[in-house]
Design a protein around this motif. Sequence first.
Motif, PDB file in Angstrom:
ATOM      1  N   LYS A 170     -11.082   0.354  -2.337  1.00 45.15           N
ATOM      2  CA  LYS A 170     -10.055  -0.312  -3.165  1.00 45.15           C
ATOM      3  C   LYS A 170      -8.855  -0.738  -2.321  1.00 45.15           C
ATOM      4  CE  LYS A 170     -10.352   2.003  -7.639  1.00 45.15           C
ATOM      5  NZ  LYS A 170     -10.892   3.245  -7.128  1.00 45.15           N
ATOM      6  N   GLN A 171      -8.450   0.132  -1.403  1.00 45.08           N
ATOM      7  CA  GLN A 171      -7.300  -0.181  -0.550  1.00 45.08           C
ATOM      8  C   GLN A 171      -7.727  -0.974   0.697  1.00 45.08           C
ATOM      9  OE1 GLN A 171      -6.538   1.869  -3.430  1.00 45.08           O
ATOM     10  NE2 GLN A 171      -7.337   3.413  -1.992  1.00 45.08           N
ATOM     11  N   ARG A 201      -8.556  -4.803   0.306  1.00 45.30           N
ATOM     12  CA  ARG A 201      -7.384  -5.665   0.111  1.00 45.30           C
ATOM     13  C   ARG A 201      -6.596  -5.811   1.408  1.00 45.30           C
ATOM     14  NH1 ARG A 201      -3.684  -2.956  -3.738  1.00 45.30           N
ATOM     15  NH2 ARG A 201      -4.817  -1.024  -3.398  1.00 45.30           N
ATOM     16  N   TRP A 202      -6.494  -4.688   2.133  1.00 49.62           N
ATOM     17  CA  TRP A 202      -5.694  -4.701   3.366  1.00 49.62           C
ATOM     18  C   TRP A 202      -6.330  -5.606   4.422  1.00 49.62           C
ATOM     19  CZ3 TRP A 202      -5.053  -0.256   7.400  1.00 49.62           C
ATOM     20  CH2 TRP A 202      -3.906  -0.501   8.167  1.00 49.62           C
ATOM     21  N   GLU A 218       2.475   2.000  -3.301  1.00 52.73           N
ATOM     22  CA  GLU A 218       1.451   2.437  -4.274  1.00 52.73           C
ATOM     23  C   GLU A 218       1.184   3.938  -4.125  1.00 52.73           C
ATOM     24  OE1 GLU A 218      -2.278   0.292  -4.139  1.00 52.73           O
ATOM     25  OE2 GLU A 218      -1.304  -1.631  -4.488  1.00 52.73           O
ATOM     26  N   TYR A 219       1.131   4.379  -2.862  1.00 53.65           N
ATOM     27  CA  TYR A 219       0.834   5.802  -2.621  1.00 53.65           C
ATOM     28  C   TYR A 219       2.004   6.682  -3.050  1.00 53.65           C
ATOM     29  CZ  TYR A 219      -1.492   9.818  -0.569  1.00 53.65           C
ATOM     30  OH  TYR A 219      -2.126  11.036  -0.399  1.00 53.65           O
ATOM     31  N   TRP A 257      -7.503   8.116   1.050  1.00 50.35           N
ATOM     32  CA  TRP A 257      -7.077   7.119   0.067  1.00 50.35           C
ATOM     33  C   TRP A 257      -6.993   5.725   0.711  1.00 50.35           C
ATOM     34  CZ3 TRP A 257      -2.666   4.011  -0.018  1.00 50.35           C
ATOM     35  CH2 TRP A 257      -2.436   3.315  -1.222  1.00 50.35           C
ATOM     36  N   LEU A 258      -6.385   5.647   1.905  1.00 54.73           N
ATOM     37  CA  LEU A 258      -6.206   4.367   2.588  1.00 54.73           C
ATOM     38  C   LEU A 258      -7.550   3.715   2.915  1.00 54.73           C
ATOM     39  CD1 LEU A 258      -4.247   2.321   3.979  1.00 54.73           C
ATOM     40  CD2 LEU A 258      -4.472   3.703   6.055  1.00 54.73           C
ATOM     41  N   LEU A 305       0.810  -1.225   0.000  1.00 58.95           N
ATOM     42  CA  LEU A 305       0.000   0.000   0.000  1.00 58.95           C
ATOM     43  C   LEU A 305       0.846   1.278   0.000  1.00 58.95           C
ATOM     44  CD1 LEU A 305      -2.903  -1.079   2.397  1.00 58.95           C
ATOM     45  CD2 LEU A 305      -3.019  -0.816  -0.086  1.00 58.95           C
TER      46      LEU A 305
END
Length: 392
Positions: A310-311, A314-315, A36-37, A305-306, A33
């Motif tokens: 989408k993030q 998955r996390w 990606e950021y 965003w986190l 993650l």
Amino acid sequence: LVPRRAAAAPKAMTVVRESSFIKPFDDYFAKTLLPEYVKLTGIKMGYEAVSVGGMLTRLTTIIETKSGPEIAMTGLNQPYLFDSSLVDLTDVADKIGTQIGPWHDNVHDAVVVNKKWKALPWGNIGQLEVYRTDWFKEVGVTKFPDTWDDLLAAGRLLKKKGHPFGFELGHGFGDNHGWLYPLFWSYGAREVDKDGKTVLIDSSETAKAVDFCRKFYQETMVEDVLGWTDVNNNKAYLGEQISCTNNASSILVVAKRDFPEIAKVTDHGLNPQGPKGRFHILNPVSHALVTSAPDPAACKTFLKWLYDDKQMSRWLTSGDAYYAPFLTKYDNHPMWGPEPRYLPYKESLKTSRLHGWPGPPSAAMSEAVAKFVLVDMFAKACRGDSTKDVIA
């Protein structure tokens, strides 16, 4: 939500969190993650992992020195303790609530201070009963006991067979609270009233809970639980020395990886109910933003965003359902599908309360937790002190 590369964006930002018992969850955050950021924004993202149990000390240092990471993990009712040093995140919480919520009501107690969100929860580390189905079956118990009295009866039989229980009564930070507060509440006992001032601990309900606990310890457990901290019950369970304990799902996660034969015969049960109901401990982990952060707007953009599906999706999946999310759209998240034995952790959210309930999450409540007031009351009774003396 795609954060734009802005000329004015900070060059770097750091997140500090306590190491997770679930290594793939940490690794996914740090190695998937965050990079990606970085790619998306050009902001260099640092990650600091604090050893288990050390986050409160680290957070205190960050706040007192006004230096260090901008985004920090909080647990328990730390958003209350550090209220004046944490940025109001209500706008971010509202946005997340609209997209993947609404938020579960009971998490408000832990993170909302004077109607302002001072942290964003990512999940609850539930504390449930972990037990050996094969050994329970050997004494004729085919489903996990529903009441404390039934669990006591099963424990007596198991101890006779050489398979005692092992519930932490020492100065750890999770597995002691995970069963003692729920046991206390299930007898109708309370430390303080809703006003946070009226002390209610000296009651016949407390006495009944204490008397039960002493008997439960003496008749079902290994003696050294009085000195146990959070690692001891995991080791004893995986070393096949105990048949039942109170823990997060990490025992099963580790067993599946390292002790497959034990994993096959391990399951979870909700905490038993007492005369006044069934309870669990609320153990929310969250992200807060410290007021000393040079660019709070950029930190908020990262948090948005986190916590975007989408993030976040998955996390959470990488954590093997260790963290039960407080967002209703995730109540039937695919992360719950592969392993039905984790489902009780989701179920337990409905009956979870913050330490010190029904009193408000105050500094006094934190002090009582930090000084093991309730834990020691029970431990001293188990050691042999009188009920009257331990309550006093």
